[in-house]
Design a protein around this motif. Sequence first.
Motif, PDB file in Angstrom:
ATOM      1  N   MET A   1      53.870  36.375  48.277  1.00 31.53           N
ATOM      2  CA  MET A   1      53.109  37.617  48.241  1.00 31.53           C
ATOM      3  C   MET A   1      52.112  37.611  47.075  1.00 31.53           C
ATOM      4  O   MET A   1      51.004  38.108  47.205  1.00 31.53           O
ATOM      5  N   LEU A   2      52.537  37.036  45.956  1.00 34.65           N
ATOM      6  CA  LEU A   2      51.646  36.970  44.798  1.00 34.65           C
ATOM      7  C   LEU A   2      50.413  36.119  45.108  1.00 34.65           C
ATOM      8  O   LEU A   2      49.303  36.428  44.656  1.00 34.65           O
ATOM      9  N   THR A   3      50.588  35.075  45.910  1.00 33.33           N
ATOM     10  CA  THR A   3      49.466  34.218  46.290  1.00 33.33           C
ATOM     11  C   THR A   3      48.417  35.017  47.054  1.00 33.33           C
ATOM     12  O   THR A   3      47.215  34.875  46.811  1.00 33.33           O
ATOM     13  N   TRP A   4      48.851  35.862  47.973  1.00 28.38           N
ATOM     14  CA  TRP A   4      47.925  36.683  48.757  1.00 28.38           C
ATOM     15  C   TRP A   4      47.128  37.617  47.840  1.00 28.38           C
ATOM     16  O   TRP A   4      45.920  37.788  48.011  1.00 28.38           O
ATOM     17  N   ILE A   5      47.817  38.210  46.873  1.00 30.00           N
ATOM     18  CA  ILE A   5      47.159  39.146  45.955  1.00 30.00           C
ATOM     19  C   ILE A   5      46.136  38.423  45.089  1.00 30.00           C
ATOM     20  O   ILE A   5      45.016  38.903  44.894  1.00 30.00           O
ATOM     21  N   ILE A   6      46.524  37.255  44.583  1.00 24.80           N
ATOM     22  CA  ILE A   6      45.610  36.487  43.739  1.00 24.80           C
ATOM     23  C   ILE A   6      44.383  36.052  44.529  1.00 24.80           C
ATOM     24  O   ILE A   6      43.244  36.186  44.064  1.00 24.80           O
ATOM     25  N   PHE A   7      44.582  35.528  45.733  1.00 32.34           N
ATOM     26  CA  PHE A   7      43.444  35.099  46.551  1.00 32.34           C
ATOM     27  C   PHE A   7      42.556  36.282  46.906  1.00 32.34           C
ATOM     28  O   PHE A   7      41.328  36.148  46.933  1.00 32.34           O
ATOM     29  N   ALA A   8      43.139  37.436  47.181  1.00 35.41           N
ATOM     30  CA  ALA A   8      42.349  38.622  47.509  1.00 35.41           C
ATOM     31  C   ALA A   8      41.504  39.047  46.304  1.00 35.41           C
ATOM     32  O   ALA A   8      40.306  39.329  46.436  1.00 35.41           O
ATOM     33  N   PHE A   9      42.108  39.067  45.127  1.00 30.79           N
ATOM     34  CA  PHE A   9      41.386  39.484  43.921  1.00 30.79           C
ATOM     35  C   PHE A   9      40.264  38.508  43.577  1.00 30.79           C
ATOM     36  O   PHE A   9      39.126  38.920  43.317  1.00 30.79           O
ATOM     37  N   ILE A  10      40.577  37.227  43.591  1.00 28.85           N
ATOM     38  CA  ILE A  10      39.564  36.226  43.261  1.00 28.85           C
ATOM     39  C   ILE A  10      38.458  36.201  44.315  1.00 28.85           C
ATOM     40  O   ILE A  10      37.282  36.006  43.995  1.00 28.85           O
ATOM     41  N   GLY A  11      38.811  36.424  45.583  1.00 26.35           N
ATOM     42  CA  GLY A  11      37.798  36.507  46.633  1.00 26.35           C
ATOM     43  C   GLY A  11      36.849  37.671  46.408  1.00 26.35           C
ATOM     44  O   GLY A  11      35.630  37.528  46.548  1.00 26.35           O
ATOM     45  N   MET A  12      37.392  38.821  46.050  1.00 26.30           N
ATOM     46  CA  MET A  12      36.548  39.984  45.771  1.00 26.30           C
ATOM     47  C   MET A  12      35.647  39.727  44.568  1.00 26.30           C
ATOM     48  O   MET A  12      34.457  40.054  44.593  1.00 26.30           O
ATOM     49  N   LEU A  13      36.206  39.131  43.539  1.00 28.10           N
ATOM     50  CA  LEU A  13      35.429  38.839  42.334  1.00 28.10           C
ATOM     51  C   LEU A  13      34.300  37.855  42.631  1.00 28.10           C
ATOM     52  O   LEU A  13      33.144  38.078  42.251  1.00 28.10           O
ATOM     53  N   SER A  14      34.630  36.798  43.352  1.00 35.70           N
ATOM     54  CA  SER A  14      33.588  35.803  43.652  1.00 35.70           C
ATOM     55  C   SER A  14      32.534  36.363  44.607  1.00 35.70           C
ATOM     56  O   SER A  14      31.348  36.047  44.481  1.00 35.70           O
TER      57      SER A  14
END
Length: 50
Positions: A1-14
């Motif tokens: 679940m943490l992986t999904w959150i990290i990818f979502a956050f980094i995707g939004m940032l990028s």
Amino acid sequence: MLTWIIFAFIGMLSGTIIAWALDMHSPKELVQGAAGGLVAGLLMAAMLPH
């Protein structure tokens, strides 16, 4: 679940950074870039082995 959150956050940032780099400075354009990055980040997280 943490992986999904990290990818979502980094995707939004990028997505926001890419929109800014393409001279899209209005809030609407930055939010659209963040939304696109969110989708891309979630799709990339879905492709990881479980």
